[in-house]
Design a protein around this motif. Sequence first.
Motif, PDB file in Angstrom:
ATOM      1  N   ARG A 108      57.842  55.439  48.124  1.00  0.00           N
ATOM      2  CA  ARG A 108      57.303  54.075  48.189  1.00  0.00           C
ATOM      3  C   ARG A 108      55.778  54.098  48.252  1.00  0.00           C
ATOM      4  N   ALA A 109      55.230  55.064  48.981  1.00  0.00           N
ATOM      5  CA  ALA A 109      53.772  55.161  49.078  1.00  0.00           C
ATOM      6  C   ALA A 109      53.153  55.482  47.728  1.00  0.00           C
ATOM      7  N   VAL A 110      53.789  56.377  46.970  1.00  0.00           N
ATOM      8  CA  VAL A 110      53.260  56.732  45.648  1.00  0.00           C
ATOM      9  C   VAL A 110      53.300  55.516  44.725  1.00  0.00           C
ATOM     10  N   ARG A 111      54.415  54.815  44.732  1.00  0.00           N
ATOM     11  CA  ARG A 111      54.529  53.647  43.854  1.00  0.00           C
ATOM     12  C   ARG A 111      53.529  52.558  44.238  1.00  0.00           C
ATOM     13  N   ALA A 112      53.408  52.303  45.538  1.00  0.00           N
ATOM     14  CA  ALA A 112      52.429  51.307  45.984  1.00  0.00           C
ATOM     15  C   ALA A 112      51.015  51.742  45.632  1.00  0.00           C
ATOM     16  N   GLY A 113      50.755  53.041  45.738  1.00  0.00           N
ATOM     17  CA  GLY A 113      49.435  53.549  45.385  1.00  0.00           C
ATOM     18  C   GLY A 113      49.108  53.333  43.924  1.00  0.00           C
ATOM     19  N   TRP A 114      50.102  53.554  43.057  1.00  0.00           N
ATOM     20  CA  TRP A 114      49.867  53.344  41.633  1.00  0.00           C
ATOM     21  C   TRP A 114      49.638  51.869  41.306  1.00  0.00           C
ATOM     22  N   VAL A 115      50.368  50.995  41.968  1.00  0.00           N
ATOM     23  CA  VAL A 115      50.144  49.558  41.754  1.00  0.00           C
ATOM     24  C   VAL A 115      48.727  49.187  42.196  1.00  0.00           C
ATOM     25  N   ALA A 116      48.319  49.691  43.370  1.00  0.00           N
ATOM     26  CA  ALA A 116      46.984  49.385  43.875  1.00  0.00           C
ATOM     27  C   ALA A 116      45.894  49.984  42.979  1.00  0.00           C
ATOM     28  N   ALA A 117      46.122  51.203  42.486  1.00  0.00           N
ATOM     29  CA  ALA A 117      45.130  51.829  41.602  1.00  0.00           C
ATOM     30  C   ALA A 117      45.005  51.047  40.300  1.00  0.00           C
ATOM     31  N   GLY A 118      46.147  50.663  39.723  1.00  0.00           N
ATOM     32  CA  GLY A 118      46.114  49.883  38.489  1.00  0.00           C
ATOM     33  C   GLY A 118      45.421  48.547  38.677  1.00  0.00           C
ATOM     34  N   ALA A 119      45.696  47.890  39.810  1.00  0.00           N
ATOM     35  CA  ALA A 119      45.061  46.600  40.077  1.00  0.00           C
ATOM     36  C   ALA A 119      43.557  46.762  40.259  1.00  0.00           C
ATOM     37  N   THR A 120      43.140  47.831  40.940  1.00  0.00           N
ATOM     38  CA  THR A 120      41.713  48.058  41.166  1.00  0.00           C
ATOM     39  C   THR A 120      40.975  48.280  39.849  1.00  0.00           C
ATOM     40  N   VAL A 121      41.554  49.112  38.997  1.00  0.00           N
ATOM     41  CA  VAL A 121      40.925  49.364  37.694  1.00  0.00           C
ATOM     42  C   VAL A 121      40.882  48.076  36.863  1.00  0.00           C
ATOM     43  N   ALA A 122      41.969  47.304  36.894  1.00  0.00           N
ATOM     44  CA  ALA A 122      42.003  46.053  36.126  1.00  0.00           C
ATOM     45  C   ALA A 122      40.953  45.066  36.623  1.00  0.00           C
ATOM     46  N   LEU A 123      40.756  44.979  37.930  1.00  0.00           N
ATOM     47  CA  LEU A 123      39.760  44.072  38.485  1.00  0.00           C
ATOM     48  C   LEU A 123      38.341  44.493  38.105  1.00  0.00           C
ATOM     49  N   LEU A 124      38.088  45.802  38.129  1.00  0.00           N
ATOM     50  CA  LEU A 124      36.770  46.276  37.696  1.00  0.00           C
ATOM     51  C   LEU A 124      36.545  45.981  36.221  1.00  0.00           C
ATOM     52  N   LEU A 125      37.580  46.201  35.417  1.00  0.00           N
ATOM     53  CA  LEU A 125      37.467  45.899  33.995  1.00  0.00           C
ATOM     54  C   LEU A 125      37.214  44.399  33.790  1.00  0.00           C
ATOM     55  N   GLY A 126      37.938  43.587  34.565  1.00  0.00           N
ATOM     56  CA  GLY A 126      37.745  42.148  34.458  1.00  0.00           C
ATOM     57  C   GLY A 126      36.320  41.731  34.798  1.00  0.00           C
ATOM     58  N   TYR A 127      35.748  42.354  35.825  1.00  0.00           N
ATOM     59  CA  TYR A 127      34.370  42.024  36.173  1.00  0.00           C
ATOM     60  C   TYR A 127      33.408  42.469  35.079  1.00  0.00           C
ATOM     61  N   GLY A 128      33.674  43.649  34.509  1.00  0.00           N
ATOM     62  CA  GLY A 128      32.805  44.122  33.431  1.00  0.00           C
ATOM     63  C   GLY A 128      32.815  43.194  32.240  1.00  0.00           C
ATOM     64  N   VAL A 129      33.938  42.525  32.007  1.00  0.00           N
ATOM     65  CA  VAL A 129      34.060  41.622  30.856  1.00  0.00           C
ATOM     66  C   VAL A 129      33.552  40.215  31.183  1.00  0.00           C
ATOM     67  N   THR A 130      33.886  39.710  32.394  1.00  0.00           N
ATOM     68  CA  THR A 130      33.618  38.296  32.696  1.00  0.00           C
ATOM     69  C   THR A 130      32.450  38.058  33.643  1.00  0.00           C
ATOM     70  N   ALA A 131      32.057  39.071  34.411  1.00  0.00           N
ATOM     71  CA  ALA A 131      31.001  38.942  35.427  1.00  0.00           C
ATOM     72  C   ALA A 131      31.391  37.976  36.551  1.00  0.00           C
ATOM     73  N   LEU A 132      32.673  37.728  36.756  1.00  0.00           N
ATOM     74  CA  LEU A 132      33.138  36.858  37.824  1.00  0.00           C
ATOM     75  C   LEU A 132      32.973  37.591  39.160  1.00  0.00           C
ATOM     76  N   ALA A 133      32.147  37.064  40.060  1.00  0.00           N
ATOM     77  CA  ALA A 133      31.740  37.781  41.264  1.00  0.00           C
ATOM     78  C   ALA A 133      32.891  38.042  42.223  1.00  0.00           C
ATOM     79  N   LEU A 134      33.948  37.229  42.165  1.00  0.00           N
ATOM     80  CA  LEU A 134      35.069  37.418  43.075  1.00  0.00           C
ATOM     81  C   LEU A 134      35.856  38.704  42.791  1.00  0.00           C
ATOM     82  N   LEU A 135      35.829  39.169  41.555  1.00  0.00           N
ATOM     83  CA  LEU A 135      36.684  40.298  41.160  1.00  0.00           C
ATOM     84  C   LEU A 135      36.323  41.607  41.893  1.00  0.00           C
ATOM     85  N   PRO A 136      35.044  41.979  42.052  1.00  0.00           N
ATOM     86  CA  PRO A 136      34.753  43.197  42.825  1.00  0.00           C
ATOM     87  C   PRO A 136      35.210  43.109  44.273  1.00  0.00           C
ATOM     88  N   VAL A 137      35.144  41.893  44.860  1.00  0.00           N
ATOM     89  CA  VAL A 137      35.615  41.716  46.237  1.00  0.00           C
ATOM     90  C   VAL A 137      37.124  41.963  46.313  1.00  0.00           C
TER      91      VAL A 137
END
Length: 363
Positions: free
Chosen positions: A316-345
């Motif tokens: 369960r920890a590994v699966r949760a970690g992968w979900v969290a890692a994927g979400a973190t990368v997606a949020l950084l990518l989203g900020y790089g594309v949109t510059a929406l300040a909430l995404l890095p937070v």
Amino acid sequence: MTAASRARALAGVGRLSDAEAEVRAGLARLPTDPELLALLAGLLRLQGRRAEALAAADAAVAAAPHLSGTHIERAECLLMIPSGTEESSETSPASTASPASGPSTAESDETRTAEALREAREAVRLDPAHPPAYRVLARVLSSRREFDQAREAARRALALDPHSVIDLLTLGEIERHAGRRGAARAAVGAALAEDPGNPDGRWLIALLDAERLRVRSSLRGLRELAADHPDKLDVTALTWPVRGLLGGFRRGLGVGVPLVVLLAGCALLWPSWELAARAAAATVTLVMIGFGLRVLVPAGLLPWRCLALLPVRTRRAVRAGWVAAGATVALLLGYGVTALALLPVLALVTLAVLLVTGRADRM
């Protein structure tokens, strides 16, 4: 046949409990026999019963302080005792140590290895022509990160027995821990030339391949080792690309996300910083994705299938970690594309989840 020889024969085929019973029967007749006491310590050590093993080793040294073998076994037992803990109170992976526990743990570890070093040196002094004495000295010095002296001790053992597989593997381990992977591979290769099927040598080669991100070669070696020696290798070791990569994400994102948050904060005050913040987010994203593909593509589906063999909590920890890692990368990518300040937070939040899951998954 003596009790000691019968016990060694049983241990040689993996029957450690039967070997222990044989030794204890012998000790019932000869309670201070140093050979039996040292053998009992070794059998308990192999079963992971640390406190009992050290007690038996203490008794062996007390019975025969003039024998090199008793000091060798006590040094081995000291090496495997957890830092700053007793066997009955080992810290679980998910537990949190208080800030004050760090210095005492380090002090305990230093005390333990210093005692092991004294035992190993005493073993060498008592029998300077005995390769196992130099071998345990090398292992103790390596645990203290005194690699030059450890290497010299291992070579002294090999000078006495140049074809010793176990001493060649000891040298290989020392070189690997010292970061000299080429020298480690040469030593392990020499061991496998003497004994091509040696499981410890094959395991070390797989580790060296993994450390150099030779993923396909490492997994092939581990898969073959698991097939040939199922009693020697837990097949969950085949999950290392998935779990190891997750550890890499924790380190990389643990640096990258705070940097992006800092730059994004500066961009709110000074708009000219926005380009730098977005560029940093894009760079961290690309590095993480590239690193992931570098490991996961050659690994294939095998590591993911082996996840099902992990304990439920770890899985369960590994699966949760992968979900969290994927979400973190997606949020950084989203900020790089949109510059929406909430995404890095939000990326900081998912990073926190990723780091917490790491405490439940210690490889």
